[in-house]
Design a protein around this motif. Structure first.
Motif, mmCIF file in Angstrom:
data_model
loop_
_atom_site.group_PDB
_atom_site.id
_atom_site.type_symbol
_atom_site.label_atom_id
_atom_site.label_comp_id
_atom_site.label_asym_id
_atom_site.label_seq_id
_atom_site.Cartn_x
_atom_site.Cartn_y
_atom_site.Cartn_z
ATOM 1 N N TYR A 21 -21.484 7.861 9.778
ATOM 2 C CA TYR A 21 -22.790 7.414 10.251
ATOM 3 C C TYR A 21 -23.027 7.881 11.693
ATOM 4 C CZ TYR A 21 -22.943 4.322 6.190
ATOM 5 O OH TYR A 21 -22.970 3.828 4.907
ATOM 6 N N THR A 22 -24.229 8.401 11.953
ATOM 7 C CA THR A 22 -24.574 8.844 13.307
ATOM 8 C C THR A 22 -25.958 8.325 13.677
ATOM 9 O OG1 THR A 22 -24.727 10.770 14.776
ATOM 10 C CG2 THR A 22 -25.612 11.031 12.557
ATOM 11 N N SER A 23 -26.194 8.182 14.974
ATOM 12 C CA SER A 23 -27.444 7.630 15.478
ATOM 13 C C SER A 23 -28.568 8.651 15.377
ATOM 14 C CB SER A 23 -27.261 7.209 16.936
ATOM 15 O OG SER A 23 -28.470 6.784 17.501
ATOM 16 N N GLY A 24 -29.717 8.201 14.877
ATOM 17 C CA GLY A 24 -30.890 9.062 14.761
ATOM 18 C C GLY A 24 -32.094 8.454 15.457
ATOM 19 N N TYR A 33 -20.845 1.556 18.141
ATOM 20 C CA TYR A 33 -21.768 0.987 17.158
ATOM 21 C C TYR A 33 -23.155 1.596 17.325
ATOM 22 C CZ TYR A 33 -18.333 -2.659 16.095
ATOM 23 O OH TYR A 33 -17.193 -3.333 15.720
ATOM 24 N N ILE A 34 -23.926 1.552 16.255
ATOM 25 C CA ILE A 34 -25.308 2.011 16.287
ATOM 26 C C ILE A 34 -26.222 0.788 16.344
ATOM 27 C CG2 ILE A 34 -27.125 3.234 15.008
ATOM 28 C CD1 ILE A 34 -24.907 4.985 13.815
ATOM 29 N N TYR A 35 -27.172 0.807 17.292
ATOM 30 C CA TYR A 35 -28.104 -0.300 17.489
ATOM 31 C C TYR A 35 -29.543 0.170 17.277
ATOM 32 C CZ TYR A 35 -24.269 -2.837 19.779
ATOM 33 O OH TYR A 35 -23.086 -3.464 20.057
ATOM 34 N N ASP A 43 -33.814 3.366 7.869
ATOM 35 C CA ASP A 43 -33.698 4.448 6.898
ATOM 36 C C ASP A 43 -32.386 5.178 7.136
ATOM 37 O OD1 ASP A 43 -36.161 4.045 5.645
ATOM 38 O OD2 ASP A 43 -37.214 5.222 7.170
ATOM 39 N N ILE A 44 -31.712 5.570 6.056
ATOM 40 C CA ILE A 44 -30.483 6.362 6.157
ATOM 41 C C ILE A 44 -30.729 7.705 5.483
ATOM 42 C CG2 ILE A 44 -28.053 6.519 5.557
ATOM 43 C CD1 ILE A 44 -27.902 3.488 5.688
ATOM 44 N N ILE A 52 -27.497 9.848 8.684
ATOM 45 C CA ILE A 52 -28.218 9.611 9.938
ATOM 46 C C ILE A 52 -29.001 8.301 9.815
ATOM 47 C CG2 ILE A 52 -29.915 10.522 11.557
ATOM 48 C CD1 ILE A 52 -29.275 13.317 10.430
ATOM 49 N N VAL A 53 -28.690 7.365 10.703
ATOM 50 C CA VAL A 53 -29.347 6.059 10.692
ATOM 51 C C VAL A 53 -30.591 6.129 11.580
ATOM 52 C CG1 VAL A 53 -29.098 3.591 11.137
ATOM 53 C CG2 VAL A 53 -27.125 4.925 10.355
ATOM 54 N N GLU A 54 -31.758 5.855 10.983
ATOM 55 C CA GLU A 54 -33.008 5.877 11.722
ATOM 56 C C GLU A 54 -33.747 4.553 11.554
ATOM 57 O OE1 GLU A 54 -35.374 9.204 10.537
ATOM 58 O OE2 GLU A 54 -34.072 10.672 11.552
ATOM 59 N N VAL A 55 -34.554 4.213 12.563
ATOM 60 C CA VAL A 55 -35.410 3.034 12.471
ATOM 61 C C VAL A 55 -36.840 3.480 12.731
ATOM 62 C CG1 VAL A 55 -36.005 0.799 13.467
ATOM 63 C CG2 VAL A 55 -33.612 1.419 13.164
ATOM 64 N N HIS A 56 -37.734 3.095 11.837
ATOM 65 C CA HIS A 56 -39.146 3.455 11.973
ATOM 66 C C HIS A 56 -39.966 2.188 12.140
ATOM 67 C CE1 HIS A 56 -38.327 7.631 10.897
ATOM 68 N NE2 HIS A 56 -37.470 7.147 10.021
ATOM 69 N N SER A 57 -40.759 2.187 13.189
ATOM 70 C CA SER A 57 -41.570 1.004 13.499
ATOM 71 C C SER A 57 -42.781 0.943 12.589
ATOM 72 C CB SER A 57 -42.013 1.057 14.958
ATOM 73 O OG SER A 57 -42.861 -0.020 15.255
ATOM 74 N N SER A 58 -43.028 -0.254 12.073
ATOM 75 C CA SER A 58 -44.187 -0.453 11.215
ATOM 76 C C SER A 58 -45.416 -0.837 12.023
ATOM 77 C CB SER A 58 -43.904 -1.549 10.182
ATOM 78 O OG SER A 58 -43.472 -2.726 10.833
ATOM 79 N N GLY A 59 -45.193 -1.201 13.272
ATOM 80 C CA GLY A 59 -46.311 -1.599 14.123
ATOM 81 C C GLY A 59 -46.151 -1.006 15.506
ATOM 82 N N GLU A 60 -46.473 -1.794 16.526
ATOM 83 C CA GLU A 60 -46.369 -1.322 17.901
ATOM 84 C C GLU A 60 -44.903 -1.116 18.273
ATOM 85 O OE1 GLU A 60 -47.747 -2.772 22.354
ATOM 86 O OE2 GLU A 60 -48.416 -3.836 20.578
#
Length: 203
Positions: A21-24, A33-35, A43-44, A52-60
């Motif tokens: 796992y790597t930070s995206g 650790y990935i935060y 999303d992976i 690749i671990v990613e986070v996508h914002s649904s709002g602001e």
């Protein structure tokens, strides 16, 4: 059938950062650790055998300070050992809520650390630029102003008037002309070529 996406909050620990796992996008790595850097869905993405671990914002978008970031903070308490601050911005992003932080005496300057006096470096109300250090305590960020470009950028005198830098260690009231000690930041305007500018605030 698809499972519900994992929803996370800023600063939430997601998983180990290792060979798999790597930070995206939308995440950062700290102490193995990935935060999450945002409030949103996780999303992976599989790529070249790595997840690749990613986070996508649904709002602001909500950003949190991470190790190495340059932040804008406001000093609110000073003691002999440290200055307590609220982080108000990360880079060019204004935070939706402030984060608690402190600048320890030994992190104010790069040289002569044992001679640093907090009250000669900062005062309550000062706006400073600082770099985020590795986190050692929960809920409190530790900052450094040791670099030349870091330190006080906005200050008001004891009488409430704006102050201007006159050296790396002093600022002067624009109304009373009284001088006060500060750890002054060397601010380089983005539209100025350092080779053609004075590059100095000393008088």
């Amino acid at each position: 059938m698809t499972s519900e996406p994992l929803i996370c909050l800023p600063g939430q620990r997601l998983c180990l950062s290792d060979q798999v796992y790597t930070s995206g996008q939308g995440t950062y790595e700290r102490q193995g650790y990935i935060y999450s850097q945002l409030a949103g869905s996780v999303d992976i993405i599989q790529k070249d055998g790595v997840k690749i671990v990613e986070v996508h914002s649904s709002g602001e978008q909500t950003v949190v300070p991470a190790q190495g970031d340059i932040v804008t903070a406001q000093v609110y308490i000073i003691t002999q050992q440290f200055a307590k601050c609220y982080i108000k911005g990360v880079g060019d992003t204004l935070l939706r809520r402030p984060f608690r932080a402190l600048v320890r005496r030994e992190d104010v300057r790069a040289t002569e650390k044992d001679r640093v006096e907090i009250y000669k470096s900062f005062r309550p109300g000062d706006i400073i630029l600082a770099r985020v250090l590795p986190i050692t305590e929960a809920h409190t960020y530790q900052l450094s102003t040791a670099e030349n470009e870091l330190g006080v950028v906005i200050a008001h005198s004891e009488h409430g008037h704006p102050m201007v830098p006159i050296s790396w260690t002093e600022m002067q009231c624009t109304k009373t002309f009284v001088k006060e000690c500060r750890k002054v930041a060397k601010v380089v305007p983005e539209n100025v070529n350092p080779e053609n500018s004075e590059g100095n605030v000393d008088t």
